[in-house]
Design an enzyme around this catalytic site. Structure first.
Site, PDB file in Angstrom:
ATOM      1  N   GLU A 182       6.823 -11.875  26.926  1.00 45.11           N
ATOM      2  CA  GLU A 182       5.836 -11.039  27.985  1.00 45.11           C
ATOM      3  C   GLU A 182       4.676 -11.152  27.125  1.00 45.11           C
ATOM      4  OE1 GLU A 182       9.936  -8.386  29.272  1.00 45.11           O
ATOM      5  OE2 GLU A 182       8.270  -7.273  27.974  1.00 45.11           O
ATOM      6  N   GLU A 232      16.241 -11.579  29.885  1.00 52.16           N
ATOM      7  CA  GLU A 232      16.069 -10.064  29.574  1.00 52.16           C
ATOM      8  C   GLU A 232      16.759  -9.138  30.501  1.00 52.16           C
ATOM      9  OE1 GLU A 232      13.413  -7.389  27.891  1.00 52.16           O
ATOM     10  OE2 GLU A 232      13.706  -9.240  26.102  1.00 52.16           O
TER      11      GLU A 232
END
Length: 479
Positions: A166, A367
């Protein structure tokens, strides 16, 4: 209904070094260690990363619990601040090498595939204070050297590598929104940091191509994708959603998969005089070092509308959200504890976009999960947390993922966040995501109901979809 996933589908969970290991015997502080030491009031319950879930000491027992929860693979990370003694010379700490070797070997011994990420927000704080962190080209080079050390030590056994988790969170939370240390709010710096993170990813991939010892090895990046839905079909709302998509999704996605930044975004940043400083050799490096596989973290979509004021009137202080504003759509499902919309069908749209616009690159859900506060209230008489809400959440997302796979999406796996309740930055333990519960005070870890459910799923690759879910989504598909 029973849905069958392919036999080799990679079922697992994701976590990270800084959120699990604790600070035991680390050589350096990372930015969150420093943040907690100096500003404990910023952290929920004043709970920091000192012990986390004690993975440093408990990893063998923890991995047994992960196996009991049906996990076939685990994505975690190596801490730069632990592995390296001298950050300038990239000299290894041999005890840290032994620690990570022991973890990797234990995963493999217990039949769990280790997938290793190199950076999960946890920059050594010395490099921030000394050079400005990711604002600095020198730090980019130091990171590439750290990555090279990891490949040399561990790529003989680790097949799957990732350069960053991220990167947009590093950009937005650290340089635009004031959510992570260094709490800078500066659009031009944020743009430069974004560029340097992409360059660092490419340089790490370049090192990997030279050093990798595993013929099956591959390297990618983990991106949090938040598809943008416009409030209406008005041109102003459509433009707002398009700009959000360029900044939040396509900046790293295009550069990582195609080797080029989105042309439309580059034009906007140039016009605003905030475009990154770049060298031609670095642009060439990004072009030549594209990823082999993509990890996608998906939690919620964005719903956006035109901003209250025109972008021209806000030109003196550039921020990407001057082009768009949040739109609170009525009637959507929400996780009230976290404040995030629950919209499983967006996972299908992500899958189709990767299939149609990004060459159907191999990818996986790296995720996906549901954070809930005070899960102790859901304990039964035997002390097990009855997290049916998490089971339902997972079924719904897998329903839509399966539909995309049946239509040709090249998705090879699904990872929940997270195996064991983990420490989560300034939110600490406010929201729990794990298949396995953690008592922060005693470090006792217990499988939740969802862990037993997940093991049944991963052992069979058969998803049982209740009629209530089928009926709801049959109606969505009709419309």
């Amino acid at each position: 209904m029973e849905l069958k996933f392919q036999e080799n589908f990679l079922w697992g969970a994701a976590t990270s070094g800084p959120q699990t290991e604790g600070r035991f015997k680390k050589q350096h502080n990372n930015v969150f260690d420093y943040d907690f030491d100096n500003y404990q009031e910023r952290f929920w319950g004043a709970i920091g990363p000192d012990t986390a879930s004690n993975f440093f000491n408990d990893f063998r027992e923890d991995i047994k619990l992960m196996k009991a929860a049906g996990l076939k693979s685990i994505r975690t990370s190596i801490q730069w601040s632990r592995l390296i003694d001298d950050l300038e010379k990239n000299t290894l700490n041999e005890k840290a090498v032994d620690f990570y070797n022991a973890i990797i070997n234990e995963f493999i011994a217990q039949g769990i595939r280790p997938m290793i990420n190199l950076n999960h927000f946890d920059l050594p704080v010395e490099l921030l204070h000394r050079y400005g962190g990711w604002e600095s080209r020198h730090v980019v080079d130091l990171y590439a050297g750290f990555a090279a050390k990891c490949f040399a030590e561990f790529s003989d056994r680790v097949i799957d590598w990732f350069t960053f988790n991220e990167p947009m969170v590093v950009v937005e939370c650290g340089y635009l929104l004031g959510f992570h240390y260094p709490d800078i709010v500066d659009g031009k710096k944020a743009v430069q940091v974004a560029y340097h993170l992409q360059l660092a990813s490419a340089l790490a991939i370049e090192q990997y191509r030279k050093i990798n010892q595993n013929p099956e090895g591959r390297i990618g990046i983990i991106l949090n994708l938040t598809p943008a839905y416009p409030a209406t079909e008005k041109i102003e709302d459509l433009k707002a959603a398009e700009m959000a998509d360029l900044w939040q999704n396509r900046l790293f996605l295009d550069a990582s998969v195609t080797g080029e930044f989105p042309e439309e975004l580059v034009k906007i940043l140039s016009k605003e005089n905030v475009l990154w400083s770049a060298e031609s050799a670095d642009i060439k490096c990004i072009k030549e070092n594209k990823i082999d596989l993509l990890g996608v973290n998906y939690y919620h979509p964005s719903r956006l509308q035109e901003p209250e004021y025109s972008s021209d009137s806000l030109a003196q202080d550039w921020r990407p959200d001057k082009y768009y504003a949040p739109y609170n759509k009525r009637g959507v499902r929400m996780n009230a504890d976290k404040g995030w919309e629950i919209h499983p069908q967006t996972i299908y749209e992500i899958a189709k976009r990767i299939q149609e616009d990004y060459g159907n690159i191999p990818w996986f859900i790296s995720e996906n999960g549901m954070g809930v506060e005070n899960e102790e209230r859901f304990k039964n008489e035997e002390g097990q947390i009855q997290d049916d809400y998490r089971i339902t959440f997972t079924i719904e997302h897998l329903y839509w993922l399966h539909k995309a796979i049946q239509e040709g999406s090249n998705c090879f796996g699904y990872h929940v966040w997270t195996p064991i309740d983990c420490w989560s930055w300034r939110n600490s333990y406010k929201n729990r995501y794990g298949l396995i519960s953690l008592n922060v005070h005693t470090q006792v870890k217990t499988l939740k109901k969802s862990a037993y459910w997940y093991k049944n799923l991963t052992d069979s690759s058969l998803l049982q979809v209740p009629n209530s879910i089928l009926e709801k989504y049959d109606e969505v598909l009709k419309n």
